[in-house]
Design a protein around this motif. Structure first.
Motif, PDB file in Angstrom:
ATOM      1  N   GLU A 126     -13.489 -85.374  18.050  1.00 10.57           N
ATOM      2  CA  GLU A 126     -12.836 -86.384  17.232  1.00 10.57           C
ATOM      3  C   GLU A 126     -13.149 -86.193  15.766  1.00 10.57           C
ATOM      4  OE1 GLU A 126     -12.772 -90.667  18.119  1.00 10.57           O
ATOM      5  OE2 GLU A 126     -13.338 -89.981  20.132  1.00 10.57           O
ATOM      6  N   VAL A 127     -12.198 -86.510  14.933  1.00 12.98           N
ATOM      7  CA  VAL A 127     -12.426 -86.300  13.511  1.00 12.98           C
ATOM      8  C   VAL A 127     -11.922 -87.494  12.715  1.00 12.98           C
ATOM      9  CG1 VAL A 127     -10.251 -85.095  13.113  1.00 12.98           C
ATOM     10  CG2 VAL A 127     -12.180 -84.609  11.652  1.00 12.98           C
ATOM     11  N   GLU A 128     -12.613 -87.761  11.633  1.00 13.60           N
ATOM     12  CA  GLU A 128     -12.187 -88.813  10.739  1.00 13.60           C
ATOM     13  C   GLU A 128     -11.608 -88.158   9.488  1.00 13.60           C
ATOM     14  OE1 GLU A 128     -14.417 -92.748   9.101  1.00 13.60           O
ATOM     15  OE2 GLU A 128     -14.838 -91.932  11.092  1.00 13.60           O
ATOM     16  N   GLN A 129     -10.379 -88.470   9.160  1.00 12.59           N
ATOM     17  CA  GLN A 129      -9.752 -87.866   7.982  1.00 12.59           C
ATOM     18  C   GLN A 129     -10.075 -88.695   6.740  1.00 12.59           C
ATOM     19  OE1 GLN A 129      -5.619 -86.679   8.410  1.00 12.59           O
ATOM     20  NE2 GLN A 129      -5.756 -86.888  10.626  1.00 12.59           N
ATOM     21  N   GLU A 159      -7.703 -82.057  12.108  1.00 11.82           N
ATOM     22  CA  GLU A 159      -7.609 -82.891  13.297  1.00 11.82           C
ATOM     23  C   GLU A 159      -6.956 -82.142  14.458  1.00 11.82           C
ATOM     24  OE1 GLU A 159      -6.916 -86.919  12.830  1.00 11.82           O
ATOM     25  OE2 GLU A 159      -6.688 -87.225  14.990  1.00 11.82           O
ATOM     26  N   SER A 171      -9.407 -79.755  15.819  1.00 12.06           N
ATOM     27  CA  SER A 171     -10.484 -80.471  16.509  1.00 12.06           C
ATOM     28  C   SER A 171     -10.026 -80.936  17.883  1.00 12.06           C
ATOM     29  CB  SER A 171     -10.918 -81.690  15.705  1.00 12.06           C
ATOM     30  OG  SER A 171     -11.266 -81.318  14.421  1.00 12.06           O
ATOM     31  N   ASN A 172      -8.795 -81.399  17.937  1.00 18.35           N
ATOM     32  CA  ASN A 172      -8.268 -81.879  19.208  1.00 18.35           C
ATOM     33  C   ASN A 172      -8.288 -80.789  20.272  1.00 18.35           C
ATOM     34  OD1 ASN A 172      -7.888 -84.434  18.274  1.00 18.35           O
ATOM     35  ND2 ASN A 172      -5.694 -84.172  17.834  1.00 18.35           N
ATOM     36  N   THR A 200      -6.077 -82.346   6.047  1.00 17.05           N
ATOM     37  CA  THR A 200      -7.010 -83.006   6.973  1.00 17.05           C
ATOM     38  C   THR A 200      -6.378 -83.151   8.362  1.00 17.05           C
ATOM     39  OG1 THR A 200      -6.327 -85.211   6.222  1.00 17.05           O
ATOM     40  CG2 THR A 200      -8.247 -84.247   5.163  1.00 17.05           C
ATOM     41  N   GLU A 201      -5.057 -83.258   8.384  1.00 13.07           N
ATOM     42  CA  GLU A 201      -4.388 -83.309   9.685  1.00 13.07           C
ATOM     43  C   GLU A 201      -4.554 -81.998  10.438  1.00 13.07           C
ATOM     44  OE1 GLU A 201      -0.374 -84.715   9.047  1.00 13.07           O
ATOM     45  OE2 GLU A 201      -1.207 -86.754   8.946  1.00 13.07           O
TER      46      GLU A 201
END
Lengths: 153, 156
Positions: A85-88, A76, A79-80, A72-73
């Protein structure tokens, strides 16, 4: 630029390097739509359910959790780069079931996932998780075939 | 607002009421990405190939009825898309639907295929429509699968 149709997007990742392409499609859709993005990894506890609940189980579980965290990182990070923005989210249980359950509870507009995954099935079969999700989800599912060039002989 | 990933989008339509939900998702991606939308209808010739006909004329009639249906179906996509400023290319193919869709997507370099899981019968809340299933199994393109009837849409 806000979309009223794509509001919450879920990317299911299994952490394999083949997921990168899947992530790209998801992140791009989130960027274009202004949707909230969730990166979900499910620790497949069913995969080691037969192992007795002891230290070994704990170790297995924490190994997979670490892997999920990394997966999930990675979403992220990607996405960055896009300014999204992302929610893990880390879940555990039976992957297809957990993904659908989370999607329904969080009003997800579309579930994005790869179709080869780690089970590495025959190239004409879908990854079993994707197939299950498509069959039982009431939410649109966006499947991205993972490139099997390097993996398929 | 252009996207490097979503440039050419194929949406398969069968003209049924059920495909409208699929169209909504397709038109929206095209709108936000600036992609070109290809509305594809396949005249399923296999559907009536086996029907014995007295004459070629019967077959011709059947065929032209389906072609008209296809024209209406893709026209409908164009109308819906126009409302939000999305350009549509209407495409009518004939043959085996899933094969034609997969082939067209490859030949015309589609970035994504969007289709519903309903069959024309609308039976498929449990079974996936066979066209969708075959496309998913045989295409290497990203595919957005829109379920026949979403629970949310049912609660009108």
């Amino acid at each position: 630029m806000e979309s009223t149709i794509y509001k919450n997007i879920l990317i299911a990742t299994d952490g394999s390097e083949h997921s990168e392409n899947t992530i790209k499609y998801g992140v791009e859709l989130a960027k274009l739509s202004g949707a909230r993005l969730f990166a979900v990894y499910v620790v497949d506890t069913g995969a080691f359910a037969s192992i007795p609940m002891d230290a070994e189980w704990e170790m297995m579980y924490s190994l997979l959790q670490d892997e999920g965290k990394k997966a999930t990182e990675r979403v992220e990070e990607m996405s960055n780069e896009y300014g999204v923005e992302v929610e893990q989210v880390l879940l555990d249980g039976q992957p297809a079931h957990e993904i659908i359950d989370f999607a329904e509870k969080n009003n997800i507009s579309v579930i994005i996932m790869g179709t080869h995954g780690k089970s590495g099935l025959d190239r004409f079969l879908l990854g079993s998780v994707a197939e299950r999700v498509i069959r039982s989800s009431d939410i649109p599912v966006f499947v991205v075939r993972m490139s099997d060039d390097d993996n398929d002989e | 607002m252009k996207s490097n990933i979503y440039k050419r989008i194929l949406v398969a339509t069968d003209g049924s009421k059920l495909s409208e939900c699929t169209l909504k998702y397709a038109i929206e991606i095209a709108r936000i990405s600036g992609a070109r939308l290809y509305a594809v209808y396949v005249v399923d010739t296999a559907d009536f190939a086996s029907i014995p006909m007295e004459s070629d004329a019967g077959w011709e009639t059947m065929y032209s009825v389906l072609r008209d249906e296809g024209k209406d179906a893709t026209q409908k996509v164009e109308e819906l898309a126009k409302k939000v400023g999305v350009e549509v290319e209407q495409v009518e193919l004939e043959g085996h639907p899933s094969e034609e869709i997969v082939q067209f997507a490859n030949k015309e370099n589609m970035d994504i295929i969007i289709l519903g899981t309903h069959g024309k019968s609308g039976l498929s809340s449990i079974l996936m429509g066979s066209v969708a299933e075959n496309v998913i199994r045989t295409s290497t393109k990203p595919i957005l699968v829109v379920p026949a009837i979403s629970k949310k849409d049912k609660s009108h």
